[in-house]
Scaffold this active site. Structure first.
Site, PDB file in Angstrom:
ATOM      1  N   LYS A  83       7.471  -0.577 -18.367  1.00  0.00           N
ATOM      2  CA  LYS A  83       6.484  -0.077 -19.214  1.00  0.00           C
ATOM      3  C   LYS A  83       5.693   1.215 -18.455  1.00  0.00           C
ATOM      4  O   LYS A  83       4.643   0.843 -18.030  1.00  0.00           O
ATOM      5  CB  LYS A  83       5.564  -1.076 -19.953  1.00  0.00           C
ATOM      6  CG  LYS A  83       4.782  -0.561 -21.083  1.00  0.00           C
ATOM      7  CD  LYS A  83       3.377  -1.251 -21.180  1.00  0.00           C
ATOM      8  CE  LYS A  83       2.363  -0.660 -20.438  1.00  0.00           C
ATOM      9  NZ  LYS A  83       2.050   0.765 -20.076  1.00  0.00           N
ATOM     10  N   GLY A  88      -1.379  -1.304 -10.735  1.00  0.00           N
ATOM     11  CA  GLY A  88      -2.542  -0.798 -11.381  1.00  0.00           C
ATOM     12  C   GLY A  88      -3.804  -1.284 -11.213  1.00  0.00           C
ATOM     13  O   GLY A  88      -3.902  -1.844  -9.749  1.00  0.00           O
ATOM     14  N   SER A  89      -4.826  -1.404 -11.939  1.00  0.00           N
ATOM     15  CA  SER A  89      -6.152  -1.821 -11.453  1.00  0.00           C
ATOM     16  C   SER A  89      -6.196  -3.294 -11.218  1.00  0.00           C
ATOM     17  O   SER A  89      -5.262  -4.227 -12.138  1.00  0.00           O
ATOM     18  CB  SER A  89      -7.025  -1.512 -12.663  1.00  0.00           C
ATOM     19  OG  SER A  89      -6.768  -1.912 -13.750  1.00  0.00           O
ATOM     20  N   GLU A 133       0.380  -4.523  -7.181  1.00  0.00           N
ATOM     21  CA  GLU A 133       0.237  -3.230  -6.161  1.00  0.00           C
ATOM     22  C   GLU A 133      -0.988  -2.864  -6.767  1.00  0.00           C
ATOM     23  O   GLU A 133      -1.180  -2.106  -7.919  1.00  0.00           O
ATOM     24  CB  GLU A 133       1.214  -2.421  -6.253  1.00  0.00           C
ATOM     25  CG  GLU A 133       2.618  -2.770  -5.661  1.00  0.00           C
ATOM     26  CD  GLU A 133       2.709  -2.900  -3.937  1.00  0.00           C
ATOM     27  OE1 GLU A 133       1.846  -2.520  -3.528  1.00  0.00           O
ATOM     28  OE2 GLU A 133       3.494  -3.366  -3.586  1.00  0.00           O
ATOM     29  N   CYS A 149      -3.928   5.450  -4.743  1.00  0.00           N
ATOM     30  CA  CYS A 149      -4.314   3.839  -4.387  1.00  0.00           C
ATOM     31  C   CYS A 149      -4.544   3.932  -2.800  1.00  0.00           C
ATOM     32  O   CYS A 149      -5.442   3.309  -2.394  1.00  0.00           O
ATOM     33  CB  CYS A 149      -3.259   3.030  -4.755  1.00  0.00           C
ATOM     34  SG  CYS A 149      -1.841   3.453  -3.960  1.00  0.00           S
ATOM     35  N   GLU A 203     -13.655   1.561  -5.620  1.00  0.00           N
ATOM     36  CA  GLU A 203     -12.559   2.395  -5.767  1.00  0.00           C
ATOM     37  C   GLU A 203     -13.305   3.566  -6.783  1.00  0.00           C
ATOM     38  O   GLU A 203     -13.473   3.044  -7.952  1.00  0.00           O
ATOM     39  CB  GLU A 203     -11.313   1.861  -6.345  1.00  0.00           C
ATOM     40  CG  GLU A 203     -10.308   3.093  -6.353  1.00  0.00           C
ATOM     41  CD  GLU A 203      -8.646   2.284  -6.806  1.00  0.00           C
ATOM     42  OE1 GLU A 203      -8.886   1.452  -7.703  1.00  0.00           O
ATOM     43  OE2 GLU A 203      -7.953   2.608  -6.059  1.00  0.00           O
TER      44      GLU A 203
END
Ligand code: NAD
Length: 488
Positions: free
Chosen positions: A183, A235-236, A257, A291, A392
């Site tokens: 996705k 992602g987050s 990740e 990242c 972040e």
């Protein structure tokens, strides 16, 4: 100079791909894709919803028995043929990444090569990754382990480096014999769509790779579906929490990740010019939306003023602008929401006196005003407990802090919820190894950045994730051990 519009004639059909069929009419509605450099809509993309998720997983399950039983030479050959197609179409894939998220073309150009490298690397593992024979007692027996695929893997990728992330997950997953449902975000549907076309044309059997562009609704339907054997999410941390909650109901293993706030420790004995070069390119890479960017710079007292001044000059000189030009270093951030969020973070840091704003801090004006361009921004004398030191930002913002001793540097470096990457700049080799052993990070780069070839294990600790992609670890991530005992 005015920013050129995205070339919509190159955009592929990015509607959901299930098996070898594209679904133009979908249950997830459509998304008007916006080119971040101009803020203008390019095309409407049909999005997957729960219906397409279910069909894609059913299709992948149907394709699984044949794919997991392909002979090693066949599977290897297919992966190498996909790699060759990616290399042949590298320029097209680069142009698509520029169009989908505004990555400057000189930066986007690395993705296709790394994806091809990953496919070749894991193609090479297919006929080499086996199990083990174990010593047995007291009865005479032969005991051995087999590595086997997990089954159907649901893969969710983010928008910041979509082609690279797709390749780094899909290559080991396919090599290990899994079928995959990917996705991509609605914001960046094009490189994944084109990659899948190339893979099918190169001989990947229908149903082995399915692509479902969509947002949170499609992602949520994917991770809640009982037909998955593994979820791999990039992602987050916020979304990772929702995914872990969904996976708790199906007991499906999850690889994560996630984000980072990576320290870059600069000692006074380092090659300061090289250290500043790396510091600046690390924060500007992907317009600060990487990242592993070393956005938290810790500088030893004796070199502090010099490093701050050199960073100021380099950030002011960085070429911000049209991502289609190869001379551009910094492109736009992904969308208006990100622009507003990053500018709010900068404003709040100033209000709270969390650091001294040295350069930048605003939105680019003039020819760049319609796009999502931000000035490269530098804060010095940042307080260690400030948000801009610990959280972040995911934009072109560099925070610099001062330290006196190695112990202090290590404490500051580890004082964050994250643990993805860390950078050390020093000419003292003993100190470099001492720090590498003690830094809370999945990866440590010393005196430079060696890129991310597929042979190295990549992943984070603490709030930066679980699991490793790359190297032998990447295969282990997408396969499981079965033990077999035979009486002799
Ligand atoms: P995000 O978490 O908002 O979205 C990531 C993906 O999850 C998207 O495809 C999104 O559509 C999907 N998603 C959103 N809600 C969902 C839900 N409820 N269920 C399932 N899927 C859902 O992250 P983002 O803003 O797109 O990406 C930026 C983040 O990704 C940053 O934190 C960055 O550091 C991190 N990142 C990490 C790596 C890494 O390798 N460690 C690489 C790239 C990006």
């Amino acid at each position: 100079m005015a920013v050129s519009d995205a070339d919509i004639t190159i955009l592929p059909d990015a509607s959901p791909l299930i098996g070898s069929e594209r679904r133009g009419t979908t249950s997830g509605g459509t998304h008007d894709h916006i080119y971040p450099a101009t803020g203008r809509v390019t095309v409407a993309v049909p999005l997957a919803g729960a219906l397409e998720v279910d069909e894609a997983i059913t299709t992948a399950r149907r394709a699984l028995p044949a794919w997991r039983n392909t002979t090693a030479d066949t599977r290897r050959r297919i992966l190498l043929d996909i790699a060759a197609a990616v290399r042949t179409h590298a320029a097209e894939l680069t142009a698509l990444q520029v169009a989908e998220n505004g990555t400057p073309s000189a930066v986007a150009a690395f993705s296709a090569g790394v994806v091809a490298d990953s496919l070749e690397y894991y193609g090479g593992w297919v006929d080499k990754a086996g199990g083990e024979v174990h010593p047995m007692w007291p009865a005479p027996a032969l005991d051995y382990s087999l590595r086997e695929p997990l089954g159907v893997v649901g893969v969710i990728i983010p928008w910041n480096s979509p082609l690279y992330t797709l390749g780094s997950v899909v290559a080991p997953a396919l090599a290990a014999g899994n079928c995959v449902v990917v996705k991509p975000p609605e914001l960046t549907p094009f490189t994944a769509a084109r990659f899948a076309d190339l893979a099918l044309a190169a001989g990947l059997p229908s149903g082995v790779l399915n692509i479902l562009p969509g947002g949170a609704e499609a992602g949520s339907a994917l991770v809640s579906h009982p037909g998955l054997d593994k979820i791999h999410f990039t992602g987050s941390g916020r979304t990772a929490g929702a995914i872990l909650a969904a996976a708790a109901a199906t007991l499906v293993p999850v690889g994560l990740e996630l984000g980072g706030k990576s320290p870059n420790i600069v000692f006074a004995d380092a090659d300061i010019e090289a250290a500043v070069g790396q510091t600046v390119s690390a924060v500007l890479s992907l317009s600060g939306q990487g990242c592993i960017n070393g956005t938290r710079v810790l500088v030893e007292d004796r070199a502090y003023d010099d490093v701050v001044e050199r960073c100021r000059v380099a950030l002011r000189q960085a070429s911000v602008g049209d991502p289609a030009l190869t001379s551009t270093v910094v492109g736009p951030v992904i969308d208006e929401r990100s622009c507003v969020r990053i500018l709010d973070t900068i404003d709040r840091a100033q209000e709270n006196k969390d650091g001294t704003l040295i350069t930048g801090g605003g939105r680019c004006q003039g020819d760049l005003a319609a796009g999502y361009f931000l000035e490269p921004t530098l804060f010095a004398d940042v307080k260690p407990d400030a948000d801009i030191a610990r959280e972040e930002i995911f934009g072109p913002v560099l925070s610099i802090m001062r330290f006196g001793t190695e112990t202090e540097a290590l404490e500051l470096a580890n004082d964050t919820p994250y643990g993805l990457a860390a950078y050390v700049q020093t000419n003292d080799v003993k100190r470099a190894h001492r720090l590498a052993a003690q830094l809370d990070a999945g990866m440590v780069w010393i005196n430079g950045f060696g890129g991310l070839p597929p042979s190295l294990p990549f992943g984070g600790v603490k709030a930066s994730g679980v699991g490793r992609l790359g190297g032998r670890s990447g295969l282990d991530e997408f396969s499981r051990t079965k033990n077999v005992w035979l009486a002799l």
